[in-house]
Motif scaffolding. Structure first.
Motif, PDB file in Angstrom:
ATOM      1  N   GLN A 197       0.918  21.732 -18.474  1.00 17.06           N
ATOM      2  CA  GLN A 197       1.142  22.258 -17.131  1.00 17.06           C
ATOM      3  C   GLN A 197       1.091  23.785 -17.125  1.00 17.06           C
ATOM      4  N   TRP A 198       0.246  24.354 -16.267  1.00 24.67           N
ATOM      5  CA  TRP A 198       0.206  25.795 -16.036  1.00 24.67           C
ATOM      6  C   TRP A 198       1.192  26.147 -14.920  1.00 24.67           C
ATOM      7  N   PRO A 199       1.686  27.370 -14.886  1.00 20.51           N
ATOM      8  CA  PRO A 199       2.544  27.769 -13.762  1.00 20.51           C
ATOM      9  C   PRO A 199       1.804  27.615 -12.434  1.00 20.51           C
ATOM     10  N   THR A 200       2.467  27.055 -11.470  1.00 19.63           N
ATOM     11  CA  THR A 200       1.872  26.924 -10.134  1.00 19.63           C
ATOM     12  C   THR A 200       2.379  28.002  -9.183  1.00 19.63           C
ATOM     13  N   ASN A 201       3.313  28.802  -9.640  1.00 17.51           N
ATOM     14  CA  ASN A 201       3.816  29.928  -8.854  1.00 17.51           C
ATOM     15  C   ASN A 201       2.993  31.166  -9.218  1.00 17.51           C
ATOM     16  N   TRP A 202       2.174  31.645  -8.291  1.00 13.67           N
ATOM     17  CA  TRP A 202       1.304  32.769  -8.586  1.00 13.67           C
ATOM     18  C   TRP A 202       2.079  34.034  -8.937  1.00 13.67           C
ATOM     19  N   ASN A 203       3.288  34.162  -8.471  1.00  9.62           N
ATOM     20  CA  ASN A 203       4.073  35.351  -8.802  1.00  9.62           C
ATOM     21  C   ASN A 203       4.254  35.496 -10.309  1.00  9.62           C
ATOM     22  N   LYS A 204       4.419  34.383 -11.021  1.00  9.60           N
ATOM     23  CA  LYS A 204       4.562  34.459 -12.479  1.00  9.60           C
ATOM     24  C   LYS A 204       3.268  34.966 -13.101  1.00  9.60           C
ATOM     25  N   TRP A 205       2.124  34.461 -12.662  1.00 12.11           N
ATOM     26  CA  TRP A 205       0.841  34.952 -13.163  1.00 12.11           C
ATOM     27  C   TRP A 205       0.724  36.465 -12.906  1.00 12.11           C
ATOM     28  N   ARG A 206       1.081  36.873 -11.698  1.00 13.72           N
ATOM     29  CA  ARG A 206       0.936  38.287 -11.341  1.00 13.72           C
ATOM     30  C   ARG A 206       1.760  39.166 -12.282  1.00 13.72           C
ATOM     31  N   VAL A 207       3.028  38.802 -12.490  1.00  9.11           N
ATOM     32  CA  VAL A 207       3.902  39.608 -13.339  1.00  9.11           C
ATOM     33  C   VAL A 207       3.409  39.602 -14.784  1.00  9.11           C
ATOM     34  N   ASP A 208       3.109  38.420 -15.309  1.00  6.77           N
ATOM     35  CA  ASP A 208       2.704  38.323 -16.708  1.00  6.77           C
ATOM     36  C   ASP A 208       1.401  39.079 -16.972  1.00  6.77           C
ATOM     37  N   ASN A 209       0.476  39.012 -16.042  1.00 10.63           N
ATOM     38  CA  ASN A 209      -0.814  39.658 -16.279  1.00 10.63           C
ATOM     39  C   ASN A 209      -0.752  41.172 -16.087  1.00 10.63           C
ATOM     40  N   TRP A 210       0.066  41.647 -15.161  1.00 12.13           N
ATOM     41  CA  TRP A 210       0.206  43.101 -15.058  1.00 12.13           C
ATOM     42  C   TRP A 210       0.910  43.665 -16.282  1.00 12.13           C
ATOM     43  N   TRP A 269      -5.475  23.067  -9.650  1.00  9.41           N
ATOM     44  CA  TRP A 269      -6.326  22.019 -10.217  1.00  9.41           C
ATOM     45  C   TRP A 269      -5.976  20.633  -9.678  1.00  9.41           C
ATOM     46  N   PRO A 270      -6.984  19.817  -9.351  1.00 13.27           N
ATOM     47  CA  PRO A 270      -6.744  18.552  -8.643  1.00 13.27           C
ATOM     48  C   PRO A 270      -6.456  17.361  -9.547  1.00 13.27           C
ATOM     49  N   ALA A 271      -5.955  17.577 -10.757  1.00 10.27           N
ATOM     50  CA  ALA A 271      -5.599  16.461 -11.640  1.00 10.27           C
ATOM     51  C   ALA A 271      -4.265  16.776 -12.310  1.00 10.27           C
ATOM     52  N   LYS A 272      -3.517  15.756 -12.578  1.00  9.86           N
ATOM     53  CA  LYS A 272      -2.180  15.911 -13.136  1.00  9.86           C
ATOM     54  C   LYS A 272      -2.241  16.339 -14.592  1.00  9.86           C
ATOM     55  N   ALA A 273      -1.376  17.273 -14.966  1.00  5.58           N
ATOM     56  CA  ALA A 273      -1.320  17.751 -16.350  1.00  5.58           C
ATOM     57  C   ALA A 273      -0.467  16.819 -17.199  1.00  5.58           C
ATOM     58  N   GLY A 274      -0.787  16.787 -18.493  1.00  3.30           N
ATOM     59  CA  GLY A 274      -0.011  16.018 -19.445  1.00  3.30           C
ATOM     60  C   GLY A 274       0.868  16.919 -20.291  1.00  3.30           C
ATOM     61  N   LYS A 275       1.244  16.408 -21.457  1.00  2.00           N
ATOM     62  CA  LYS A 275       2.056  17.181 -22.391  1.00  2.00           C
ATOM     63  C   LYS A 275       1.311  17.277 -23.721  1.00  2.00           C
ATOM     64  N   PRO A 276       1.320  18.464 -24.331  1.00  5.20           N
ATOM     65  CA  PRO A 276       0.607  18.617 -25.599  1.00  5.20           C
ATOM     66  C   PRO A 276       1.206  17.734 -26.696  1.00  5.20           C
ATOM     67  N   VAL A 277       0.350  17.339 -27.625  1.00  3.31           N
ATOM     68  CA  VAL A 277       0.791  16.577 -28.792  1.00  3.31           C
ATOM     69  C   VAL A 277       1.598  17.489 -29.711  1.00  3.31           C
ATOM     70  N   ASN A 278       2.636  16.945 -30.298  1.00  2.93           N
ATOM     71  CA  ASN A 278       3.407  17.681 -31.313  1.00  2.93           C
ATOM     72  C   ASN A 278       2.626  17.625 -32.618  1.00  2.93           C
ATOM     73  N   VAL A 279       1.846  18.661 -32.859  1.00  3.52           N
ATOM     74  CA  VAL A 279       0.862  18.648 -33.939  1.00  3.52           C
ATOM     75  C   VAL A 279       1.523  18.807 -35.295  1.00  3.52           C
ATOM     76  N   GLY A 280       0.976  18.096 -36.290  1.00  9.16           N
ATOM     77  CA  GLY A 280       1.408  18.238 -37.671  1.00  9.16           C
ATOM     78  C   GLY A 280       1.488  16.894 -38.360  1.00  9.16           C
ATOM     79  N   SER A 281       1.282  16.904 -39.683  1.00  8.07           N
ATOM     80  CA  SER A 281       1.388  15.660 -40.454  1.00  8.07           C
ATOM     81  C   SER A 281       1.574  15.976 -41.928  1.00  8.07           C
ATOM     82  N   ARG A 282       2.478  15.247 -42.557  1.00  9.98           N
ATOM     83  CA  ARG A 282       2.640  15.321 -44.011  1.00  9.98           C
ATOM     84  C   ARG A 282       1.849  14.231 -44.711  1.00  9.98           C
ATOM     85  N   ASN A 283       1.145  13.406 -43.937  1.00 12.45           N
ATOM     86  CA  ASN A 283       0.418  12.279 -44.513  1.00 12.45           C
ATOM     87  C   ASN A 283      -1.063  12.571 -44.698  1.00 12.45           C
TER      88      ASN A 283
END
Length: 505
Positions: free
Chosen positions: A366-379, A402-416
């Motif tokens: 999920q990306w921020p949907t509040n443009w104010n956060k983008w504005r502050v972070d990018n300035w 974006w017109p599609a629902k976001a998911g959650k990233p995989v918790n990457v890593g493996s000892r196998n």
């Protein structure tokens, strides 16, 4: 950011050609779970003796009997006796959105014939290029006459926001919503597993570049028992997918551009743009102001200029080309070359690549949907990276809408996992080096080759014997550099020497 892309400098143009070229004489539609290989039509693939075909896979793996899509696949078979065959080598060039069909020709680039024992497999990921259907939204979005990237006025900011919203709405209107809902990295990883099964390979080898390293890390997490050998060049930092990741890219690109200014200054006898880094930078900035009022060749303004010269932050192999273009514009008024370079590098006409980039990155997390956060972070980021921050922000801004629902990233890593070879140059801007250190920490069987001071991105093997021979040893025998304790590289190789421009004529 401008896609995490792509293969090598030498083959990038060919890869773009392949996006629009049919890969097989047969139409897609092979039975599910099989690839009906036939002749290719792309000249590069034909010359390599490749076979091409399509694999049918579910659009939504949760509904395996529902809608189907077709993945375009290419194969160059092993050149060794079958007794020496080492299995299939699946590849990915990055992006998201890069066509991977031509990567099946990569085997001969590996030194000592170590690539000859593999079947090299290229594919266009779902939605890309010759795969069916291919996503497209607005082919004119990356054209000339765009607003200035830096939104110094509220009107400019609103114009860009309207453009971003319009692009997202065009994507909604022109594409199957079920496909847009299933464009995540995990969907492509499921496709990779389908390709393995279709090729009847018990285990799979994989060579991934840039964004392809994220595919590799997720695949290795979800299917560690199916990984034989894996090479990941220029690694994505999995902690920052994708909003924060794009913000971390910006300072690296500005840093590398300034390094290039210093290199141009060191060759003032050729370029005549200034004898110090500061002098060259001043000339560069003067052009941004000049082009705002009088675009080169009537069309290359500040946005296009920034898009062109961002390539200096990606690849040192392009430094001489860009130095000549810069000098010939300043000293001779050659705008035609700038126009040509923008059309090669700036994304003009590659709506499929851009649409797929967004379809993946906007829904992996999920990306921020509040443009104010983008504005502050990018300035805030702009104070450290004034050249590329807002270019990058607007490139990604359709994710707000974006017109599609976001998911959650995989918790990457493996000892196998049995083994994994990581490679990175320490001043890589597109995938900052910290991402390779993080990947190494999450896969205890991994070894990392670092190139201190190198600024190039995702282009092995490319003639650096120290790196390339270690890749060859790994592919031939599974041998990895011994792992060192701590959060560090396991071996360091000097990057290739800086390019030397031809003498001034």
């Amino acid at each position: 950011m401008k896609r995490l892309i792509v293969t090598t400098v030498a083959s990038a143009a060919l890869a773009l050609t392949a996006l629009n070229a049919p890969v097989a004489t047969a139409a897609p539609g092979a039975p599910a779970g099989t690839i009906d290989f036939g002749p290719c039509t792309n000249p590069t693939l034909v010359a390599a003796g490749a076979q091409c075909g399509f694999l049918q896979v579910p659009m939504d793996y949760r509904r395996p009997h529902g809608k189907k899509i077709q993945l375009a696949v290419s194969r160059v078979k092993h050149k060794t006796p079958d007794s020496a065959f080492q299995g299939v080598m699946l590849t990915n060039p990055g992006g998201p959105g890069g066509s991977g069909l031509l990567l099946s020709t990569r085997g001969p680039r590996v030194p000592n014939h170590a690539g000859d024992a593999y079947d090299w497999i290229g594919f266009d990921p779902r939605g890309v290029g010759s795969s069916v259907p291919a996503i497209s939204c607005d082919p004119n979005y990356m054209d000339y006459n765009r607003p200035s990237y830096v939104p110094f006025t509220p009107q400019l900011e609103q114009t860009w926001l309207n453009r971003a919203r319009g692009y997202a709405e065009a994507c909604r209107a022109k594409n199957d919503p079920d496909l847009l809902a299933n464009m995540k990295t995990t969907d492509t990883v499921a496709d990779m597993e389908s390709i393995r099964v279709a090729l009847r390979a018990d285990k799979m080898n994989f060579y991934g570049y840039s964004y392809g390293t994220y595919l590799g890390q997720v695949y290795a997490t979800q299917h560690p028992d199916r990984v034989r050998r894996m090479v990941l060049d220029s690694n994505v930092d999995v902690r920052d997918v994708w909003y924060r990741f794009n913000l971390t890219q910006d300072p690296g690109f500005d840093r590398n551009l300034n390094i290039w200014f210093g290199w141009v200054a060191s060759h003032d006898d050729v370029y005549h743009l200034g004898k110090t880094q500061a002098a060259v930078k001043n000339v560069f900035n003067e052009q941004l102001l000049k082009l705002a009022h009088n675009p080169a060749a009537g069309v290359v303004g500040p946005d296009e200029w920034i898009d062109i010269f961002q390539q200096a932050g990606y690849y040192q192999l392009r430094w001489t080309l860009l130095g000549s273009a810069f000098a010939n514009w300043v000293n001779k008024g050659d705008g035609a070359t700038l126009k040509t370079l923008f059309e090669q590098f700036g994304g003009r006409g590659d709506d499929n690549g851009y649409a797929v980039y967004l379809a993946v990155e906007c829904t992996d997390a999920q990306w921020p949907t509040n443009w104010n956060k983008w504005r502050v972070d990018n300035w805030i980021t702009f104070t450290k990276a004034p050249y590329f921050t807002w270019q990058n922000a607007w490139f990604n801004a359709p994710c707000v809408f974006w017109p599609a629902k976001a998911g959650k990233p995989v918790n990457v890593g493996s000892r196998n996992l049995n083994s994994l070879l990581l490679i990175d140059e320490t001043l890589d801007a597109a995938t900052p080096y910290e991402g390779s250190l993080e990947a190494r920490s999450r896969f205890p069987s991994a070894s990392l080759i670092a190139e201190p001071g190198g600024t190039s991105h995702a282009i092995t093997p490319r003639g650096d014997a120290c790196v390339d021979n270690k890749i060859a040893d790994y592919l031939a025998t599974g041998t990895l550099p011994p792992r060192k304790p701590g959060r560090t590289a396991d071996v360091e190789c000097q990057p290739l020497p800086l390019p030397v421009p031809p003498p001034a004529s």
